[in-house]
Scaffold this motif. Structure first.
Motif, PDB file in Angstrom:
ATOM      1  N   PRO A   1      17.522  -5.175  35.822  1.00 14.93           N
ATOM      2  CA  PRO A   1      16.619  -6.243  35.371  1.00 14.93           C
ATOM      3  C   PRO A   1      15.230  -5.719  35.050  1.00 14.93           C
ATOM      4  O   PRO A   1      14.786  -4.700  35.578  1.00 14.93           O
ATOM      5  CB  PRO A   1      16.589  -7.201  36.570  1.00 14.93           C
ATOM      6  CG  PRO A   1      16.985  -6.364  37.737  1.00 14.93           C
ATOM      7  CD  PRO A   1      17.943  -5.350  37.222  1.00 14.93           C
ATOM      8  N   LYS A   2      14.551  -6.437  34.146  1.00 12.31           N
ATOM      9  CA  LYS A   2      13.204  -6.025  33.739  1.00 12.31           C
ATOM     10  C   LYS A   2      12.162  -6.319  34.819  1.00 12.31           C
ATOM     11  O   LYS A   2      11.103  -5.689  34.843  1.00 12.31           O
ATOM     12  CB  LYS A   2      12.813  -6.749  32.449  1.00 12.31           C
ATOM     13  CG  LYS A   2      13.672  -6.386  31.243  1.00 12.31           C
ATOM     14  CD  LYS A   2      13.200  -7.141  30.007  1.00 12.31           C
ATOM     15  CE  LYS A   2      14.046  -6.775  28.789  1.00 12.31           C
ATOM     16  NZ  LYS A   2      13.603  -7.515  27.570  1.00 12.31           N
TER      17      LYS A   2
ATOM     18  N   THR B   1      13.361 -15.032  32.377  1.00 15.82           N
ATOM     19  CA  THR B   1      13.971 -13.978  33.188  1.00 15.82           C
ATOM     20  C   THR B   1      13.529 -14.064  34.642  1.00 15.82           C
ATOM     21  O   THR B   1      14.338 -13.947  35.571  1.00 15.82           O
ATOM     22  CB  THR B   1      13.598 -12.598  32.616  1.00 15.82           C
ATOM     23  OG1 THR B   1      14.076 -12.487  31.289  1.00 15.82           O
ATOM     24  CG2 THR B   1      14.185 -11.484  33.464  1.00 15.82           C
TER      25      THR B   1
ATOM     26  N   SER C   1      10.188 -15.360  27.153  1.00 12.89           N
ATOM     27  CA  SER C   1      11.312 -14.534  27.595  1.00 12.89           C
ATOM     28  C   SER C   1      11.124 -14.072  29.037  1.00 12.89           C
ATOM     29  O   SER C   1      12.056 -14.135  29.856  1.00 12.89           O
ATOM     30  CB  SER C   1      11.467 -13.329  26.669  1.00 12.89           C
ATOM     31  OG  SER C   1      12.480 -12.472  27.137  1.00 12.89           O
ATOM     32  N   ASP C   2       9.906 -13.597  29.376  1.00 11.68           N
ATOM     33  CA  ASP C   2       9.638 -13.143  30.741  1.00 11.68           C
ATOM     34  C   ASP C   2       9.727 -14.297  31.733  1.00 11.68           C
ATOM     35  O   ASP C   2      10.264 -14.158  32.830  1.00 11.68           O
ATOM     36  CB  ASP C   2       8.247 -12.504  30.822  1.00 11.68           C
ATOM     37  CG  ASP C   2       8.245 -11.078  30.297  1.00 11.68           C
ATOM     38  OD1 ASP C   2       9.317 -10.453  30.268  1.00 11.68           O
ATOM     39  OD2 ASP C   2       7.156 -10.590  29.916  1.00 11.68           O
TER      40      ASP C   2
END
Length: 224
Positions: free
Chosen positions: A145-146, A49, A45-46
């Protein structure tokens, strides 16, 4: 003779220069010991992203196409001293680059930070491909955003093979190559030593010529 040896030693010392490490600056601040951060594996996921955010950042901020859209993607550190209006006008803390294609490689991944090596092929054929270090940090903002872009720094030039793939190994970073040009100030310092050395050598040359002449005269007399 002593003066001659001293002059030669002084000239040699100036040519070689000071090889000792430069002195550390004096400060009253407490010493900071940098701890080595533990490497971590990026989750799927990271990774997804980060790559998506990086593509958007390059397509906007780096290429200067609606650079204001990259403002929410940048960390406070990267945005320091600038405004969103300045980004919209194209005033960013790094130079623009005409991007045609980009290839990615995760350089490192530690807790809260990721470094990507981005090999960019420019759309302008007069510009060489260039490797940039794209740094991202995990966001602490309540929304958005993360991950945030924390740095975009050119590292080295590279080349591509006939099929357009990156060549094995990156090019040399010219900024790290030491300059071999002599320091003009050092050459001026050498001038009086050269003059002194010449003044000391001239009498020895005269004495040597005189002795050779005397030996020739003695040989002629003995031959007669």
């Amino acid at each position: 003779m002593v003066l001659l040896v001293a002059a030669v030693a002084g000239v040699a010392a100036l040519i070689v220069g000071n090889t000792a490490d430069p002195p550390l600056p004096v400060t009253n601040r407490p010493a900071v010991v940098e701890s080595k951060r533990k490497a971590v594996r990026l989750s799927a996921s990271d990774r997804k992203t980060i790559l998506a955010l990086s593509r958007t950042f390059i397509a906007t901020a780096v290429e200067r196409k609606h650079a204001e859209r990259a403002w929410p993607l940048a960390s406070d550190e990267l945005r320091a001293g600038t405004t969103r209006a300045e980004w919209k006008a194209g005033t960013l803390p790094f130079p623009p680059y005409p991007v045609r294609t980009a290839r990615w490689n995760v350089a490192y991944s530690v807790v809260g930070e990721v470094g990507l090596d981005v090999l960019v092929e420019p759309s302008d054929r007069h510009i060489s491909p260039l490797v940039h270090r794209l740094t991202l940090v995990r966001s602490t903002r309540p929304s958005g955003p993360k991950w945030l872009v924390d740095g975009w720094v050119p590292m080295s030039s590279s080349s591509f093979d006939a099929e357009g793939a990156p060549s094995s190994g990156f090019g040399v970073d010219q900024s790290s190559v030491p300059d071999s040009t002599p320091d003009p100030s050092r050459l001026w310092i050498l001038t009086p030593f050269v003059v002194l050395l010449a003044a000391l050598l001239i009498p020895f040359a005269i004495m040597a010529n005189t002795r050779r002449a005397e030996r020739r005269v003695r040989r002629r007399r003995s031959a007669a």
